[in-house]
Each structure stands twice: as C-alpha cells, then as structure tokens.
Enzyme design. Structure first.
Site, PDB file in Angstrom:
ATOM      1  CD  GLU A  58      -2.561   1.577   2.497  1.00 25.06           C
ATOM      2  OE1 GLU A  58      -2.614   0.691   3.374  1.00 25.06           O
ATOM      3  OE2 GLU A  58      -3.194   2.645   2.566  1.00 25.06           O
ATOM      4  CG  ASP A 124       8.122   9.070  14.348  1.00 25.65           C
ATOM      5  OD1 ASP A 124       9.135   9.779  14.184  1.00 25.65           O
ATOM      6  OD2 ASP A 124       6.965   9.526  14.295  1.00 25.65           O
ATOM      7  CG  ASP A 126       8.524  14.439  16.248  1.00 26.56           C
ATOM      8  OD1 ASP A 126       8.145  14.423  15.077  1.00 26.56           O
ATOM      9  OD2 ASP A 126       8.592  15.483  16.935  1.00 26.56           O
TER      10      ASP A 126
END
Ligand SMILES: [Zn+2]
Lengths: 433, 518
Positions: A58, A124, A126
């Site tokens: 996807e 991730d 951040d």
C-alpha cells in the site's frame, strides 16, 4: 531561472527565489528528475525486478489539496513515478504488503482475503517528545544542540536492534524537520505480528508516565545489559549535550525537578540551601554539587548505592530515546517514504549513514529548490554539449543528493544480496521434503 | 444467577451431542484419561454429558472467570490474586495433583476439561468475547501453574508432554556471558551459577522481551529456567487464540443444535454484561450540554475528565488518547456531534480550520459512529470509557494526560491537583493517599465524590428520596457526572421525575448487578 524544468509546465517563468518547495510544479520536477524510484522499487521488492512485495504494497498519497488517498498500489516503479508526476503528492507514505492487491480490496469475496501480511519494523523519534527537557528550542524548531538528542537516540536504538535482535538491515531516514525514522528491513522483522512488534517497542521503551508522574525512570538493578550499554553510550552525551548545552536545571523551578529525583532528603535539602545562597550555578556545577555535598557528610545515613542509582536514572531520563512507540506497534501503520520532501522545510528525507552519524547535519540536507538549482548550475558548467556518458547520467548525480542516493543504493544492494541467500536456503529446505 | 428459563428437553434425556455437529474433532477417545492436572485443552471432549451438567459446569467456570476479572479490576497483584482465588477455585473448580491421591482426580479434570470447551463455544462468537475469554483463561492457567510451584515434578512432566523444543545454554556460553546473563534476568543466586538457562528465538517470548526480563543476543532470547512459565503461558494463549478463531468459523453448524443454543446464548449474554455499563438515556432533561456550557458543566466532572478539560484549556490541545477519552465522555453526557465538533474546534484555538478539519474532525465523527465501518455505525461509535477501562489501560507516555489521575499521577502531584480543585480536607486527602497506595483508585474517586457532595447526599438520605442503589459505588465517569449533576439540581422538577422513573423501573439495575455477580 529554473531552465532545467520542462518548458510546457510554465514554471520556467518563476525565479527560484519566488518558488516554494510545495509548488506543484516544483514537486513535479522533483519526482520527474530526482526521486530515486528505481532503488525504492528494488528496496520494496527485495529483488531487482518488481515482485508481489512491491505490487501488493500500500502507498498513500497526500495531494496538494490535502486530500488523502489510501490503498494505492503499483505493478512497477515506472507506474508509481507516473502517478507521482501526475498527482504531485506533497508526500507519500508506505504501508504494509497485503495478501492481495490493495486496489482489489473491495471486489474480494471475503474481507478475510485482504489482510496485511508484512512490513518493515519502523521507529519514529520526534523532537516534540523532548520538549520537557530541551531548553534551546521548542515545537517545530530545532538547532544543532537539540539535534544531539536524536543522535543519541539513533545510537542507542541502532545498536540494540543489531546486537540484541540480530537485525542487519536498518535504514535510518531524516524525517525532513525534527526527527528520524528507522526502517528495519530484515525478513524476520518484516514478518513480525503486532504482538511481537509491541514487545520490541516495550524492550526499547524506558520512560514511563505522563508529565505529572514524577520520576520517569525506575530501572531495575542490576541494570539490564541493554540499559547498561545504553548508559555507557549516553554518559558522555549527558555531560556535553545535556549539562553544558541544555543547562536543564538553570532556573530554580527546573532545579526543583532535579531535587525531586534525589532519594536522600537531607542531601536534597542541603543542595537546595546551597543553590539558594549561590544563585546562578550552572547545571554542570549543580550536578557536581550532588557528589561533593554527599561526600561532605551532610546526610548521616546516606545510602550511596541508592544515590548512584538515582543519578544513573537521571542520566537516562535526560538522554534515553523517547520513541513514539505507537508507530512501531502496528504492522499496518503507514510511514512517510524516504526521499519525500518535507512540505514545511522543503528538505528531502534523506537516509542517514549511521557509520557517520555524528557528521550528519540536518541543516546541510538539501532542499528541493537547492537541488533543482544545482541541476541548472551543472548544465551551465557544461555548456558545450554533453558526452555520451553524461547524457545517460541521471539528474540526481548532478546534485548534492548524490551521496544520499548512493548510500541508499548500497543499502538496498546489501538487502537484496541477503534475500537471495535466504530465498535459496528456503528453497533447498523445501526440496528436502 | 442464571436461571433455566428456556424450555428444557425432557429430563434425563441425554444430550449426546453428535460429534459431527459440534466443532469437536473426530472422536479419539470415549473417556479420556487425564494424566496431568494442567491441561492445554488440545483435544475436545468426546464423551456424553447431561444438559444439566453441561449448564452447571459452564456456570461455575464462569463464576471463577468473573472473580478473576474482578481481581484485575481491583488491581490485585499476582500474590493477592492467588490468595484471593485459591479458596474460590477450591470450592468451584477444584483440581488436585496426582500426589494428593484424591479419588476425585479424574472427575475434577473431566469437569475442568468440559467446562472449558463449553465456554469456548459460548464465547467465540465475537472478537471482543474471544479476547476477553482468552485473557481470563490465560490468567486461570497461569494461576494454576503457579499453584504447582511446590509440585515441580508433576509440572515438569506436564511440560515435557507438550513437546516444546528449546536449546539449553551450555556451560561454556554461560561462562562467557557471565554477569550480563544474571543482570538481564534479575537473577539473585548467591552460590554461583546454579540456575540453568535455555535459549529460544526472541519471538517465542514476547512477554519477557517486552519487560526486559531476558537477555537478547543476535536474535536469541536467553531465558532462565524459572521463566519457563512465561513461555508455556504464551504458548497456551497462542493455541487458545487459534482454537477460538477456528471455533468461530464453525459456529453456524453448532447453532443447529437447538437444545444447546439457548444455553450458549445465555452464557455469552451474561458474559457481555459489562461490569459498569452506562445508560445514555435517562439523562435529566434540564441538562442541555452545548459547546458553550462545558466549562460550567465541568464542575460536575470526575478528576479524570476535569484534568483533561483543564489541560485542554491550558494547552489548547490534547493528545490522541486524551481526545478520545474526553470525546466519548462528552458524547455520554449527551453532547450532540455538531456541538462536540464545535467544542473541539473552539478549544484548539491556535489551530487553523484546515488542519482541524483534516486531522481531527474525522476522529470525532468516528467516535460518534458517524463514519467508519458498518459495525461502528450500527454501534453508534465507541462507548464512553468506564473506570475499569481507564484503570487497566497502559499508562500514558510523556506529554499525554489521559487515564485515571488517581493512578497516573504520583501522590504529591495528585494531592496538588486535588488542592487546586478545592479539595484540601485533611481526612479526605489522607484517605486518598491510602487508597492510592493500595491501588484502589476508584475508591479514592468515590471518596472525593462523597466529600464534594456530602451535603446533598445527606439531604437525599435523610429525606429517603434516594435509596442505596442510587448511591452505590461509582464505576463510570459518566455516572459520576450524572449523579453529581442531579445532586446539585435536586430542586429541578425533571430530576425529581427522573428519580421517580428510576425507582419504578429497577429492571436494568438488577440485570446489571446480576451481571456483576453472575
Ligand atoms: Zn535546539
């Protein structure tokens, strides 16, 4: 002038200084000329030609009008590129490989025939999660001082993924503004279910509790080898990047946070007194004060071991990676593709070579406009026509994107080599039956 | 308790359930011999039982599972749960070891085996039920496994019968890893390395990995022998989950047996009765929640929601789980979707309309069941969270403010928060500290409620207008709100009417409390 852009799109009238990174025509030129679709396709196919791993994967597009287009899939790199050039997405994300083609999901007889089957294990990191402890910037801003938090986090997570979990193919990518992503591409990682992803995220997570929960690190002793190793990695960063550069306990209010973490009350009281009477002591001094007052005997029944452990916990609280763990826990979580352009900064999400992690400078990462200008410059520098070799040269080679694409190409080659071996072994295993 | 209010087949008629009709695999044995006390329930039962046994055995096991669930709700730790459950198990579902030489061994094990399979049938119909059943059965298995701590030989025999393969770490490697191995596992052996280790792929022991209770090296987990339980339990859960999925697929065929389906339906119904449901109808009509008056209504919020509200007002933002928890709560107090969207839009005052619409609006609509899959829309979105949910969820991370503050705040911060909300009564604060220390978070919350509403509660008790049922323990933030609102609006006609209606129609309440007790 952006003369390197195709004439028919009209942007060649716009000065580069006026153009914005998010202009659809800038993005179109970027996809057309610079984005390394070929290697991206190799990377996701695990093979030099497109496989199901690519075709059933996807992609999700964020369009210039901010519409969000999910469940896109492509049989080849060229078709993905074509779509990008046509729709000029401000960015696109990569999701899992599904059991059948995502475009056919609605026509399948049973919904159970459409389910995610594999995806890289992703992380991730951040900067927003560091706001409670960084003093130099806040929100979307970063500077070279606070970027060190990301450097520390990458170091600690990278070594754990490789030495502890045995993964070999970990791709780190600059997120374009204030963080980094990791893509763990080993087959074993791609095939993990949610339960196991959660376990790995939990293994790497250390800080517990919300803003008001008080002490956030309560590591068991003796320290788990992973934490022990992390502490050894982080200790130097703590001195330089936290105590000196961030000066996190400069104000009385912040210093109170530190005192709250000292387990010995008489010692904490003595420290408070000292700092009250000599205001303006730096965090480095305050940190050193803990040991000097402790050894001066202000506390009769000081538990030195508890103090040492509390100090270790403090070092960890101020340096240990703060992961956005939710991203890692789900097989079907989408993550922005490497080499996309960050719409806010215009910078390209380039891979970070962990072997030279300390040298990575987020401010040196080229923006899409820099790159297009570099192509122009290259053509100016080669006015009298190109050699045959130069004609075949892809545009990214004419720009500062080159080392990043080459690094990515090398990474992908390493992955493909291993896939080939694993595949052969699997086939041989199958033959024996 | 569950009564048999369906048509019974003729007494004594044997419910010899045809093995082909059941999902139970082909008959291997008529009467199984149970060599071990513990059971992985790999083989379905094949012998006959009467309908009475069928029902009674299922109900007693359900009783046990419900007690286990209560333990998690009360945040009992493993030791406390074991102490609490031991007499209950002994009474309802005894399971003795071989060494006990009890004459009932085979009968006990048979009953355990059958009741597990009957409940498997009853609770395989929905994903929610399956997950809950699997969680509770895993707890039960773990508990029984621990009961065998004094009976290691029989337990090892059982484990050996399971055909696991793990590699023993040899002395050379153990010496090489040395202290690290011990540090990883929190080993405290003083007399050298008496503890053995085995290694498996890390994927096999996710529980140990997640909690850093094993050493990892190049993808292998080094597990001390005493952690075998974790591995065995994980395998138990994995096999049970697979079996439940399979049962779910076979269910339509079982439904054909019309003698069993009412029993099964009844069982699963009592299992779904939530421990603390909240009824969204019957809100007093003088309550008109709008985006504009949430600030006023917030005086009636329990701490978990007032903390979210204050955080939202301070930061003009809330992180995802906080938003979800708060949105569902607002939905529960009757705020319409439009008003709710308006409320969030105004609250995120630093955000552009564009960003709000793009990134936030959908989630609000989803929570209301306005968008999403069919199931979501039919179910009108998610239910507002109960205390149980808030107390048992993972703790919030940095920057997040959801959950139950009695649990997520450290005590000092909690006391400051209470003080800021005007609660500084020494007795109350002392009580809260004690409750929180014992992890009885909802008791602390109820204590605060009773303090804040002491005048009104005294009033309704004195007048006899509210009975004990209207003042029982609060287990849901929305019930907290509703009760607070009603107590502070006792003069309103519609509140009086509402009380009258509740008194005349006690049906729902009874069903609920039955659901709690089973
Ligand atoms: Zn900074």
């Amino acid at each position: 002038m952006l003369s390197s852009l195709p004439i028919d799109n009209g942007i060649n009238e716009i000065s580069i200084h006026e153009a914005k990174a998010t202009d659809p025509e800038v993005m179109r030129a970027f996809y057309q000329r610079l984005f390394p679709f070929r290697y991206l396709c190799h990377w996701l196919s695990h093979h030099p030609t497109p496989t199901k791993d690519f075709g059933f994967r996807e992609f999700a597009f964020t369009l210039p009008n901010d519409a969000y287009l999910r469940y896109q899939s492509f049989p080849s790199a060229d078709l993905l590129k074509k779509q990008c050039v046509q729709l000029v997405p401000s960015r696109f994300e990569i999701g899992p490989v599904y059991s059948s083609n995502p475009r056919d999901r609605k026509t399948l007889r049973k919904s159970t025939m459409f389910k995610p089957v594999s995806k890289e294990l992703v992380f991730d990191i951040d900067m927003t999660d560091y706001d409670p402890i960084r003093t130099c910037c806040s929100g979307a801003k970063i500077c070279s001082k606070c970027w060190q938090f990301i450097t520390m986090a990458v170091k600690v997570v990278d070594v754990a993924l490789k030495d502890d979990f045995g993964f070999k193919h970990v791709l780190w990518v600059y997120s374009g503004r204030r963080g980094a992503h990791a893509w763990v591409c080993d087959r074993r990682a791609r095939e993990l279910d949610d339960h196991r992803r959660r376990a790995i995220a939990g293994y790497l997570e250390l800080l517990k509790g919300g803003d008001k929960s008080g002490k956030k690190v309560n590591a068991r002793r003796p320290l788990h080898p992973h934490l022990d190793r992390s502490l050894r990695v982080l200790r130097d960063h703590f001195q330089a990047d936290v105590l000196i550069n961030q000066d996190p306990w400069e104000t009385d209010e912040k210093a109170a946070d530190l005192l709250q973490l000292i387990p010995d009350k008489p010692l904490a009281d003595a420290l408070r007194q000292k700092w009250d009477s000599a205001p303006g002591r730096s965090s480095s001094n305050k940190w050193a004060d803990i040991d000097s007052l402790a050894s001066s005997g202000v506390s009769k029944n000081l538990d030195t071991k508890a103090l040492l452990e509390a100090k270790q916990d403090i070092v960890l609280e101020y340096t240990y990676p703060r992961l956005d763990a939710e991203v890692s826990k789900k097989l079907n979580h989408l993550l922005k593709s490497p080499f996309c352009v960050h719409p806010g900064t215009g910078r390209v999400c380039v891979p970070i070579d962990v072997r030279a992690l300390e040298d990575f400078d987020p401010f040196a990462v080229p923006t899409v406009l820099d790159l297009l200008a570099e192509i122009d410059q290259w053509h100016k520098d080669h006015p009298e026509g190109e050699t045959e070799a130069q004609k075949k040269m892809p545009d990214w080679e004419k720009t500062t994107l080159k080392p990043y694409v080459e690094y990515f190409r090398g990474f992908v080659a390493g992955l493909l080599k291993e896939e080939k071996i694993v595949k052969r072994e699997r086939e041989e295993d199958a033959m024996e039956f | 308790m569950i009564r048999s209010d369906y048509n019974r087949p003729e007494i004594k008629k044997r419910a010899t359930v045809d093995p082909k009709k059941r999902q139970f695999a082909p008959a291997l044995f008529q009467n199984q011999e149970y060599a071990h006390r513990l059971n992985f329930y790999g083989l379905p039962p094949t012998a006959n039982v009467t309908l009475e046994e069928f029902e009674e055995w299922a109900i007693t096991r359900l009783k046990v599972l419900s007690e286990l669930e209560t333990c998690t709700f009360r945040n009992k730790n493993a030791e406390e749960t074991l102490a609490y459950m031991t007499p209950i198990l002994e009474k309802h579902l005894p399971l003795h070891s071989n060494s006990s030489r009890s004459s009932q061994l085979q009968a006990e094990r048979r009953r355990d085996h059958y009741s597990h399979f009957i409940l498997r049938l009853a609770f395989s119909s929905t994903e929610d039920l399956r997950r809950r059943f699997s969680r509770l059965e895993t707890m039960l298995f773990r508990l029984r496994y621990r009961q065998d701590d004094d009976n290691r030989r029989e337990r090892s025999e059982f484990i050996n019968s399971l055909d696991f393969s793990w590699e023993i770490v040899d002395d050379k490697e153990r010496a090489e890893l040395g202290e690290q191995l011990k540090a990883a596992t929190g080993s405290v052996f003083k007399k050298g390395d008496e503890e053995g280790y085995f290694k498996v792929d890390f994927e096999k022991v996710p529980e140990l990995v997640e909690q850093r209770r094993c050493m990892l090296r190049r993808g292998m987990a080094y597990v001390p022998m005493r952690e075998q339980m974790s591995l065995v339990v994980a395998e138990y859960t994995a096999r049970l989950d697979r079996a439940l999925d399979m049962t779910a697929r076979e269910l339509p065929r079982i439904d054909e047996d019309d003698r069993l389906s009412p029993i099964l339906a009844h069982l699963s119904h009592s299992f779904t009765a939530p421990s603390a449901s909240y009824d969204e109808s019957n809100l007093p009509s003088s309550l008109h929640p709008t985006a504009a008056n949430i600030d006023q209504l917030a005086t009636h919020f329990p701490l978990c929601m007032s903390h979210l509200h204050t955080t939202l007002r301070t930061n003009a933002h809330l992180k995802h789980y906080g938003r979800l928890q708060y949105t569902l709560f607002l939905k529960g107090l009757g705020l319409s979707l439009d008003e709710c969207v308006l409320f969030w839009r105004r609250s995120f005052r630093l955000m552009t309309d564009d960003k709000f619409t793009k990134e936030y609006k959908y989630n609000i609509r989803h929570a209301y069941g306005d968008v999403g899959g069919d199931a979501n829309r039919r179910g009108r979105g998610y239910s507002p969270y109960s205390c149980q949910k808030l107390i048992t969820e993972p703790l919030p991370g940095a920057g997040q403010s959801h959950g139950c503050p009695y649990r997520t705040f450290n005590v000092e911060n909690l006391v400051s928060l209470l003080n800021a909300g005007g609660i500084s009564d020494k007795e109350v604060v002392r009580g809260v500290r004690e409750d929180v220390g014992k992890m009885r978070y909802h008791v602390a919350c109820n204590r605060v409620f009773e303090h804040v509403h002491r005048k009104e509660i005294k009033d309704v008790k004195d007048k006899g207008t509210w009975g004990a049922a209207e003042l029982d323990t609060l287990l849901h933030p929305n019930t907290y709100f509703k009760r607070s609102f009603m107590l502070k609006h006792l003069g309103d006609e519609d509140v009086q009417a509402e009380m009258k209606r509740e008194k005349e129609g006690p049906m729902k309440r009874e069903i609920e409390s039955n659901g709690n007790e089973w």
